[in-house]
Design a protein around this motif. Structure first.
Motif, PDB file in Angstrom:
ATOM      1  N   UNK A   1      28.565  15.504  37.668  1.00  0.00           N
ATOM      2  CA  UNK A   1      27.975  14.632  38.514  1.00  0.00           C
ATOM      3  C   UNK A   1      29.013  14.138  39.410  1.00  0.00           C
ATOM      4  N   UNK A   2      30.028  13.513  39.225  1.00  0.00           N
ATOM      5  CA  UNK A   2      31.114  12.926  39.798  1.00  0.00           C
ATOM      6  C   UNK A   2      31.190  14.068  41.126  1.00  0.00           C
ATOM      7  N   UNK A   3      31.683  15.385  40.483  1.00  0.00           N
ATOM      8  CA  UNK A   3      31.908  16.407  41.210  1.00  0.00           C
ATOM      9  C   UNK A   3      31.090  16.693  42.302  1.00  0.00           C
ATOM     10  N   UNK A   4      29.777  16.699  41.880  1.00  0.00           N
ATOM     11  CA  UNK A   4      28.737  17.146  42.824  1.00  0.00           C
ATOM     12  C   UNK A   4      28.287  15.977  44.003  1.00  0.00           C
ATOM     13  N   UNK A   5      28.816  14.732  43.467  1.00  0.00           N
ATOM     14  CA  UNK A   5      28.604  13.623  44.729  1.00  0.00           C
ATOM     15  C   UNK A   5      29.720  13.667  45.470  1.00  0.00           C
ATOM     16  N   UNK A   6      30.789  13.992  44.981  1.00  0.00           N
ATOM     17  CA  UNK A   6      31.981  14.054  45.969  1.00  0.00           C
ATOM     18  C   UNK A   6      31.874  15.167  47.042  1.00  0.00           C
ATOM     19  N   UNK A   7      31.068  16.283  46.342  1.00  0.00           N
ATOM     20  CA  UNK A   7      31.126  17.480  47.195  1.00  0.00           C
ATOM     21  C   UNK A   7      29.943  17.058  48.352  1.00  0.00           C
ATOM     22  N   UNK A   8      28.801  16.149  48.024  1.00  0.00           N
ATOM     23  CA  UNK A   8      27.736  15.805  48.802  1.00  0.00           C
ATOM     24  C   UNK A   8      28.502  15.054  50.096  1.00  0.00           C
ATOM     25  N   UNK A   9      29.591  14.107  49.544  1.00  0.00           N
ATOM     26  CA  UNK A   9      29.933  13.260  50.465  1.00  0.00           C
ATOM     27  C   UNK A   9      30.899  14.059  51.636  1.00  0.00           C
ATOM     28  N   UNK A  10      31.580  15.102  50.851  1.00  0.00           N
ATOM     29  CA  UNK A  10      32.480  15.984  51.811  1.00  0.00           C
ATOM     30  C   UNK A  10      31.648  16.707  52.752  1.00  0.00           C
ATOM     31  N   UNK A  11      30.193  16.896  52.397  1.00  0.00           N
ATOM     32  CA  UNK A  11      29.418  17.815  53.237  1.00  0.00           C
ATOM     33  C   UNK A  11      28.878  16.684  54.296  1.00  0.00           C
ATOM     34  N   UNK A  12      28.489  15.667  53.897  1.00  0.00           N
ATOM     35  CA  UNK A  12      27.899  14.909  54.854  1.00  0.00           C
ATOM     36  C   UNK A  12      29.188  14.204  55.939  1.00  0.00           C
ATOM     37  N   UNK A  13      30.346  14.584  55.487  1.00  0.00           N
ATOM     38  CA  UNK A  13      31.366  14.196  56.416  1.00  0.00           C
ATOM     39  C   UNK A  13      31.692  15.303  57.496  1.00  0.00           C
ATOM     40  N   UNK A  14      31.546  16.494  56.781  1.00  0.00           N
ATOM     41  CA  UNK A  14      32.083  17.725  57.795  1.00  0.00           C
ATOM     42  C   UNK A  14      30.672  17.974  58.767  1.00  0.00           C
ATOM     43  N   UNK A  15      29.563  18.075  58.174  1.00  0.00           N
ATOM     44  CA  UNK A  15      28.441  18.010  59.052  1.00  0.00           C
ATOM     45  C   UNK A  15      27.931  16.612  59.667  1.00  0.00           C
ATOM     46  N   UNK A  16      28.845  15.933  60.014  1.00  0.00           N
ATOM     47  CA  UNK A  16      28.416  14.764  60.444  1.00  0.00           C
ATOM     48  C   UNK A  16      27.840  14.528  61.662  1.00  0.00           C
ATOM     49  N   UNK A  17      27.720  15.280  62.560  1.00  0.00           N
ATOM     50  CA  UNK A  17      26.955  15.142  63.722  1.00  0.00           C
ATOM     51  C   UNK A  17      25.500  15.519  63.317  1.00  0.00           C
ATOM     52  N   UNK A  18      25.181  16.676  62.804  1.00  0.00           N
ATOM     53  CA  UNK A  18      23.497  16.631  62.527  1.00  0.00           C
ATOM     54  C   UNK A  18      23.213  15.635  61.697  1.00  0.00           C
ATOM     55  N   UNK A  19      23.925  15.250  60.773  1.00  0.00           N
ATOM     56  CA  UNK A  19      23.589  14.005  60.029  1.00  0.00           C
ATOM     57  C   UNK A  19      23.370  12.663  60.716  1.00  0.00           C
ATOM     58  N   UNK A  20      24.114  12.509  61.552  1.00  0.00           N
ATOM     59  CA  UNK A  20      24.273  11.324  62.568  1.00  0.00           C
ATOM     60  C   UNK A  20      22.844  11.277  63.497  1.00  0.00           C
ATOM     61  N   UNK A  21      22.555  12.761  63.896  1.00  0.00           N
ATOM     62  CA  UNK A  21      21.420  12.895  64.811  1.00  0.00           C
ATOM     63  C   UNK A  21      20.297  12.599  64.091  1.00  0.00           C
ATOM     64  N   UNK A  22      19.947  13.139  62.703  1.00  0.00           N
ATOM     65  CA  UNK A  22      18.939  12.968  61.715  1.00  0.00           C
ATOM     66  C   UNK A  22      18.719  11.156  61.580  1.00  0.00           C
ATOM     67  N   UNK A  23      19.981  10.665  61.316  1.00  0.00           N
ATOM     68  CA  UNK A  23      19.666   9.331  61.041  1.00  0.00           C
ATOM     69  C   UNK A  23      19.253   8.568  62.121  1.00  0.00           C
ATOM     70  N   UNK A  24      19.742   8.965  63.453  1.00  0.00           N
ATOM     71  CA  UNK A  24      19.212   8.389  64.765  1.00  0.00           C
ATOM     72  C   UNK A  24      17.591   8.423  64.903  1.00  0.00           C
ATOM     73  N   UNK A  25      17.088   9.792  64.531  1.00  0.00           N
ATOM     74  CA  UNK A  25      15.853  10.075  64.567  1.00  0.00           C
ATOM     75  C   UNK A  25      14.886   8.796  63.478  1.00  0.00           C
ATOM     76  N   UNK A  26      15.587   8.873  62.429  1.00  0.00           N
ATOM     77  CA  UNK A  26      14.878   7.804  61.346  1.00  0.00           C
ATOM     78  C   UNK A  26      15.091   6.582  61.939  1.00  0.00           C
ATOM     79  N   UNK A  27      16.219   6.071  62.590  1.00  0.00           N
ATOM     80  CA  UNK A  27      16.306   4.731  63.271  1.00  0.00           C
ATOM     81  C   UNK A  27      15.276   4.478  64.410  1.00  0.00           C
ATOM     82  N   UNK A  28      14.922   5.708  65.184  1.00  0.00           N
ATOM     83  CA  UNK A  28      13.878   5.293  66.025  1.00  0.00           C
ATOM     84  C   UNK A  28      12.613   5.283  65.616  1.00  0.00           C
ATOM     85  N   UNK A  29      12.345   6.088  64.544  1.00  0.00           N
ATOM     86  CA  UNK A  29      11.242   6.006  63.858  1.00  0.00           C
ATOM     87  C   UNK A  29      10.762   4.596  63.200  1.00  0.00           C
ATOM     88  N   UNK A  30      12.076   4.061  62.748  1.00  0.00           N
ATOM     89  CA  UNK A  30      11.821   2.755  62.040  1.00  0.00           C
ATOM     90  C   UNK A  30      11.761   1.573  63.243  1.00  0.00           C
TER      91      UNK A  30
END
Lengths: 552, 179
Positions: free
Chosen positions: A472-501
């Motif tokens: 599980x530690x390895x999976x979570x670290x990998x998730x963090x890496x993915x979230x970091x590498x594809x940071x731009x789409x993730x940021x766009x998605x969270x912008x959308x979430x923020x607008x909705x909120x």
């Protein structure tokens, strides 16, 4: 794909019913039955994750809002369950964290704790957390808070070691005080506004007198803030998080304070967005103090888990900084601050859980979490050392990981809105985080191994146990890496979430479509309001297709 | 008049509850929490309308129209809220009592102190020597439990006692001694 709003009930119902089923048979049989408990709990966690992913895809990806009026009682009278992008993001992260911590818990929780009901308690905690994310009125929010508090009390103290009971008293009393303050806020809301439904409160609050608004907001800030461990109210957290078994600490560190942060986000954006501007200096001061105190406190701590629990406080300060600038926009978008805070929240939930699990593994191998008496683990546990290092630099904010993206976006908006002082404090706190992480790694993995482990060697040699702890530690670290590498789409998605909120009007319309005394003849499909496009400048491409964590 | 009395009652309950929580004894802690929850319940009670002699539910419209001209009917909702809050605080008080009792058994003390108070009393608060290391050592967590281990590891472990193999007697086996 159109989803039914009934799906909103699953994240609450699935863990609750499974836990009840387990409790029915919990006192029978010996050790074989615990295997059945583990299987059932895993099943419930998987169902929860699947439903959370579906909800996330529909709400954050496509901008829908789900409203479930339980028993078809219309909004102000019945129980409203509301799910939008913000709720679904946190549901998804909660499901991920819970599923990730569970193998670690299975590997490290001893038989006696399991017999005293560890596995159903795990599910009850999940029920409370999910319900708090989905609650649509204040009193149900209080009830779900109590559910998760009760489960966390028992999880914290089950086993009844002396340190656990000592810390249990502090944790219980301070959290009950926070709940009391929140209940007072709910009572004041009912007495002055005549409703407990969050949409209706948001509708009527602008008509209330400024005194009522200020008192209500202050009580909510104190109540939710002390759950989220903001600056003057955080003392329950470092006093208690280092005493339960490491799996429990990992679960608490990933989930509990985030419920407070979520409710702060929700209440301030929905009830009093104007206070986000007038109270901005106060909020930013609290945020800066929280960051600084958390990081400085961690520097003085002698134990591995104590350091990590002080860092939770420090990172709550970052999220609060994002809330302080939530409404402000920069050249990119309005609401950039809230989006940055949301992505910081995701990053923090993932990586803090991974780090506490890795620290717990160190503690189990060494038999102690005292930094002065451990060391030299890098030659004997190279994989654990690698994973701990990756998680630590991700927490500190080193580029390929998600910590960099989230800290950079937060810093960008804070600097753009010219809050120089608090952004300087945040950079200083990040630096202190880096120092602390290096200190932890050096003390626990480098140096001489000068102290025999008190853990029976059979546990250390068990390959299955090691895999359960480290995967599980390895999976979570990998998730963090993915979230970091594809940071731009993730940021766009969270912008959308923020607008909705931030779109209060849509929330109010979605919850009470017919106004308040509603007639039964209004035959509208309950729940699905028309999918309002978020008021972002343009419909962002590529954001509707995939979820946050497996993008592209 | 009645609202003034209610306000005074809520205020004094909160004050005494806070005072009791700030004391060092465990029993006072329990009493303080109970008083605080009573204070909140009274506050919730006052958040409805404090009217006298008005029913909350009317069976015919004429009564309702007659009543609504003079003043508003009673509000039944706060009582439902209070009932829920009472149940929750009852459960939590029970838990706190058990916790306090367990803590008294385990640590032989009634005194609720801060985390570093013993260290401060000894002198240097930053002297984290090995002195408390044994206290934090959670021996339960390291007990070998063969449930989760793989089968090849289980060969060396003796079979569980018959009380755990038999389902009918397993309910009664509670010989495990808590510290």
């Amino acid at each position: 794909m159109a989803l039914s709003a009934n799906l909103l009930a699953v994240p609450v119902a699935a863990p609750l019913l499974t836990a009840a089923l387990i409790l029915l048979f919990a006192r029978w049989g010996g050790r074989t039955l615990i295997r059945h408990q583990i299987a059932l709990t895993t099943l419930a966690l998987c169902i929860n994750l699947a439903v959370a992913a579906l909800l996330f895809q529909a709400t954050a990806g496509q901008g829908e809002r789900f409203v479930l009026q339980l028993g078809a009682w219309e909004a102000p009278f019945g129980i409203t369950v509301y799910g939008d992008g913000l709720s679904a993001t946190l549901l998804l992260l909660t499901a991920l964290v819970a599923l990730a911590v569970y193998p670690f818990a299975v590997a490290t929780i001893d038989y006696h704790r399991a017999r005293m009901g560890f596995h159903p308690l795990y599910l009850f905690l999940l029920t409370g957390v999910n319900g708090a994310f989905l609650a649509g009125d204040l009193f149900n929010l209080y009830v779900f808070f109590e559910v998760l508090l009760m489960a966390s009390f028992v999880l914290l103290t089950v086993g009844a070691q002396p340190a656990q009971t000592n810390s249990g008293i502090r944790y219980v009393v301070l959290n009950l005080l926070a709940s009391t303050v929140f209940l007072v806020a709910a009572g004041i809301a009912y007495g002055t506004l005549g409703t407990l439904n969050m949409a209706q409160i948001a509708e009527r609050l602008p008509l209330a007198s400024p005194a009522v608004r200020t008192v209500f907001a202050g009580l909510l800030l104190v109540g939710f803030g002390s759950k989220a461990a903001i600056f003057p109210l955080f003392f329950w957290l470092p006093a208690s998080y280092h005493t339960p078994p490491p799996a429990v600490t990992a679960l608490f560190g990933g989930l509990l304070t985030k419920v407070g942060v979520y409710t702060l986000f929700r209440s301030f954006t929905l009830f009093f967005p104007e206070l986000l501007l007038t109270w901005q200096p106060a909020l930013l001061t609290i945020a800066g103090a929280t960051m600084l105190v958390g990081a400085l406190g961690a520097l003085a701590q002698p134990g591995l888990r104590r350091v990590l629990s002080f860092h939770i406080i420090s990172h709550v300060g970052f999220m609060l900084m994002g809330l302080g600038v939530a409404l402000s926009g920069n050249s990119l978008a309005i609401g950039f601050g809230l989006g940055a805070a949301i992505i910081y929240l995701c990053h923090h939930m993932i990586i803090k859980t991974a780090l506490i699990m890795a620290g717990g593994a160190v503690e189990l191998y060494m038999g102690s979490d005292r930094l002065a008496s451990i060391g030299g683990l890098v030659t004997r546990q190279p994989l654990l050392a690698f994973l701990f290092f990756m998680a630590a630099i991700s927490l500190a904010g080193v580029p390929p990981f998600s910590g960099f993206v989230s800290k950079l976006s937060l810093l960008q908006i804070t600097l753009d809105t010219r809050h120089w002082f608090v952004s300087g404090v945040s950079i200083f706190a990040s630096l202190l985080t880096m120092i602390n992480m290096m200190r932890l790694w050096r003390e626990s993995f480098w140096g001489d191994y000068n102290r025999p482990s008190r853990v029976p060697s059979r546990i250390l040699q068990s390959g299955a146990r090691q895999q359960l702890m480290l995967t599980p530690v390895a999976v979570l670290v990998l998730l963090s890496l993915i979230l970091g590498i594809w940071g731009e789409p993730a940021l766009r998605l969270s912008m959308q979430v923020a607008h909705q909120a931030l779109d209060r009007q849509a929330y109010i319309e979605a919850v009470s479509p017919a106004g308040y005394i509603s007639t039964p003849s209004t035959k509208r499909p309950i729940g699905l309001s028309d999918p309002v496009a978020p008021n972002s400048p343009a419909k962002l491409p590529g954001s509707t297709s995939t979820t946050l964590l497996v993008s592209r | 008049m009645i609202s003034l009395l209610l306000a005074i009652a809520v205020g004094s309950l909160f004050a005494s509850g806070t005072y009791l929580i700030l004391r060092r004894g465990q029993i006072k802690l329990i009493l303080g929490l109970a008083l605080l929850s009573h204070g909140v319940n009274l506050l919730l009670f006052g958040s409805g309308r404090l009217v006298e002699g008005r029913p909350p539910i009317f069976l015919n419209k004429a009564d309702y129209a007659e009543t609504i001209t003079s003043s508003l009917p009673a509000d039944p909702l706060p009582q439902a809220l209070i009932l829920t809050a009472i149940v929750i605080s009852f459960g939590i008080t029970a838990f706190v009592i058990v916790l306090v009792h367990r803590r008294h058994t385990v640590t032989q003390t009634d005194y609720v102190h801060g985390e570093f108070v013993p260290l401060l009393r000894e002198g240097d608060p930053f002297d984290f020597s090995e002195s408390t290391d044994t206290d934090q050592y959670d021996w339960l967590a390291y007990e070998v439990d063969e449930v989760y281990d793989t089968d090849d590891l289980r060969t060396s472990i003796p079979p569980p006692p018959p009380s755990e193999q038999d389902e009918s007697t397993a309910m009664e086996e509670d010989q495990y001694r808590w510290p």
